[in-house]
Design an enzyme around this catalytic site. Structure first.
Site, PDB file in Angstrom:
ATOM      1  N   CYS A   1      40.433  55.090  48.442  1.00 12.78           N
ATOM      2  CA  CYS A   1      41.126  55.717  49.562  1.00 12.78           C
ATOM      3  C   CYS A   1      40.232  55.847  50.783  1.00 12.78           C
ATOM      4  O   CYS A   1      40.681  56.256  51.836  1.00 12.78           O
ATOM      5  CB  CYS A   1      41.637  57.092  49.157  1.00 12.78           C
ATOM      6  SG  CYS A   1      40.367  58.107  48.427  1.00 12.78           S
TER       7      CYS A   1
ATOM      8  N   CYS B   1      47.144  56.370  56.266  1.00 10.24           N
ATOM      9  CA  CYS B   1      47.601  57.659  55.738  1.00 10.24           C
ATOM     10  C   CYS B   1      46.447  58.387  55.053  1.00 10.24           C
ATOM     11  O   CYS B   1      46.222  59.587  55.261  1.00 10.24           O
ATOM     12  CB  CYS B   1      48.758  57.421  54.771  1.00 10.24           C
ATOM     13  SG  CYS B   1      49.480  58.920  54.093  1.00 10.24           S
ATOM     14  N   CYS B   2      45.684  57.639  54.229  1.00 12.49           N
ATOM     15  CA  CYS B   2      44.544  58.255  53.543  1.00 12.49           C
ATOM     16  C   CYS B   2      43.505  58.756  54.549  1.00 12.49           C
ATOM     17  O   CYS B   2      42.878  59.793  54.337  1.00 12.49           O
ATOM     18  CB  CYS B   2      43.873  57.259  52.596  1.00 12.49           C
ATOM     19  SG  CYS B   2      44.734  57.014  51.026  1.00 12.49           S
TER      20      CYS B   2
ATOM     21  N   CYS C   1      51.919  57.449  45.502  1.00  8.04           N
ATOM     22  CA  CYS C   1      50.957  56.342  45.381  1.00  8.04           C
ATOM     23  C   CYS C   1      50.337  56.236  43.993  1.00  8.04           C
ATOM     24  O   CYS C   1      49.324  55.559  43.814  1.00  8.04           O
ATOM     25  CB  CYS C   1      49.850  56.509  46.420  1.00  8.04           C
ATOM     26  SG  CYS C   1      50.472  56.564  48.102  1.00  8.04           S
TER      27      CYS C   1
END
Ligand code: SF4
Length: 352
Positions: free
Chosen positions: A343, A226-227, A318
Site C-alpha cells: 500500500c 486512495c492508499c 480491497c
C-alpha cells in the site's frame, strides 16, 4: 491517595493471566507496595467485592485500578502503564535486561543510535523477537510506536506487555475497515489495557478525492492514490512524533518486496521530526506458522476474519478470502496484476 487494584480470580483459584502479569509488572517496577488494597472479583460469584466495584464503575475488564484522592474523588484506570505514567512517572524502568542496552532512553542518543541500524540488524538477526523489542523499548521507551493492524502486531503488543516497559500503539483507521476489524481493535484495547492512537485521513484531502473520483475508484485506476490519502499520509504525519517504530512484517509475506527485510533498518520512507527514524521488524525471520504458534500458545486475540480464510486483512473493499493454493497476500487488491501488493506504507513509490 489510596489505590485499590481489582483482580479476577478464576474458578480454579488462580488469578487471571493478565492480573498475574500486571502484578508482576508492578513488582518489577517497584510499585507493588504502592497498591493499598487488592479486591477480588471471583469467577461465578457476581456479588464478590471486585464485581460490585466493577459494576459501580461500569468496568468489564480485569484488572483495573481505583485511585481515590484526598478529597474522596475516584479515578478508574484499566491500564497499568497509564497508572505508572500518571501517578509514578519517576518509577524506575525494569532492570531485567542484559547489558548496556537497558539504559534509559536519551533523546540525544537516539539519533546517533539510528545511524547504527546496519550493525544493529546484524547483531539482532538471530535474536528472539522479544529481545529485539526489549532493546527498542529500553532504548526509546514510548517514543517507540508499535504500529498495529494485523495478527503479527498483536503478537508484538503481547510481547511488549510481558516486557513491562512503556510503549505506544497506533493504528490507521482508513474508514474502510471491516466491522470485525473495528471490534477487534476494541478487543485488543480491553485485553491489554492499552490506549490505541487512531490515525485518520486528512478531511480535506479525502473529501476532495472521493468528491472527484467516488468511493471505489481503486477498482478502475489502482489503489495507490486512495492508499496514499487514507494510509500513507496519516502514518507519515504520526511517525514524526516518534524515534522508532515496529512493524509486524515478515520476509515470507512477499518474495517480491520483503525477502531481504532486515530486523532493524533506518526507515527509508518516513522520518522523525528530529531526523532519522528507526524501523524495527522483529518478526522478519519468523514464518506464518511461528506467528500462529505464538498466538495459540499465549491465547493472543486475533481478527475473526482469519478463521474465514483471510490471512492478510486490509480494507474491506480491497481484501478477500484466499483459496487453498494462493499466497497469503493474494487476497489483497486481487484485481491488480504485476504490482507489489503493497500500500506504500513500507516502500517508496508514486503514491507517496
Ligand atoms: S486498501 Fe483500498 S480502501 Fe484501503 S486505503 Fe488502500 S485502496 Fe483505499
Amino acid at each position: 491517595m489510596q489505590i485499590t487494584m481489582v483482580k479476577k480470580r478464576l474458578a480454579s483459584g488462580e488469578p487471571c493471566e493478565k492480573c498475574a502479569q500486571t502484578e508482576e509488572l508492578l513488582r518489577r517496577r517497584g510499585l507493588w507496595e504502592k497498591i493499598d488494597e487488592v479486591v477480588w472479583a471471583i469467577e461465578g460469584e457476581d456479588d464478590s467485592p471486585g464485581f460490585v466495584i466493577a459494576r459501580r464503575h461500569g468496568i468489564d475488564v480485569a484488572p483495573f485500578f481505583v485511585i481515590r484522592d484526598a478529597g474522596g474523588e475516584e479515578t478508574v484506570l484499566t491500564s497499568p502503564l497509564r497508572l505508572i505514567r500518571q501517578y509514578f512517572p519517576a518509577a524506575p524502568r525494569t532492570a531485567s535486561k542484559p547489558s548496556d542496552e537497558a539504559e534509559p532512553r536519551a533523546e540525544n542518543k537516539a539519533e546517533s543510535k539510528a545511524e547504527d541500524a546496519v550493525a544493529m540488524a546484524a547483531r539482532f538477526e538471530r535474536a528472539d523477537p522479544i529481545e529485539i523489542l526489549r532493546w527498542a523499548l529500553g532504548r526509546y521507551g514510548d517514543k517507540c510506536a508499535i504500529a498495529f493492524s494485523g495478527a503479527e502486531d498483536v503478537v508484538l503488543i503481547d510481547m511488549a506487555t510481558r516486557i513491562g516497559l512503556p510503549f505506544h500503539v497506533l493504528t490507521l483507521d482508513t474508514g474502510r475497515l471491516h466491522a470485525e476489524t473495528y471490534a477487534f481493535l476494541d478487543e485488543v484495547r480491553r485485553r491489554y489495557g492499552v490506549e490505541i492512537e487512531i490515525l485518520l485521513p486528512d478531511d480535506e484531502a479525502l473529501c476532495d478525492f472521493v468528491g472527484r473520483k467516488g468511493m471505489n475508484s481503486f477498482y478502475q485506476d489502482g489503489h495507490r492514490e486512495c492508499c496514499a490519502i487514507r494510509k500513507v499520509a496519516p502514518l507519515r504525519r504520526a511517525l514524526r512524533a516518534y524515534q522508532a517504530w515496529t512493524t509486524g512484517q515478515r520476509r515470507d509475506q512477499s518474495p517480491a518486496t520483503r525477502a531481504a527485510l532486515p530486523v532493524i533498518e533506518n526507515d527509508a520512507v518516513h522520518a522523525s521530526a528530529s531526523g532519522k527514524l528507526l524501523k524495527l521488524n522483529p518478526l522478519a525471520a519468523w514464518s506464518y506458522e511461528q506467528v500462529w504458534a505464538y498466538i495459540r500458545k499465549h491465547a493472543v486475540p486475533y481478527n475473526p476474519l482469519h478463521d474465514a480464510d483471510y490471512p492478510s486483512i486490509g480494507c474491506q473493499p480491497c481484501t478477500r478470502a484466499i483459496g487453498p493454493n494462493e499466497h497469503e497476500r493474494d487476497g489483497r487488491w486481487w484485481w491488480e496484476h504485476g504490482g507489489t501488493k503493497e500500500c506504500g506504507l513500507h516502500v517508496a513509490g508514486d503514491g507517496i
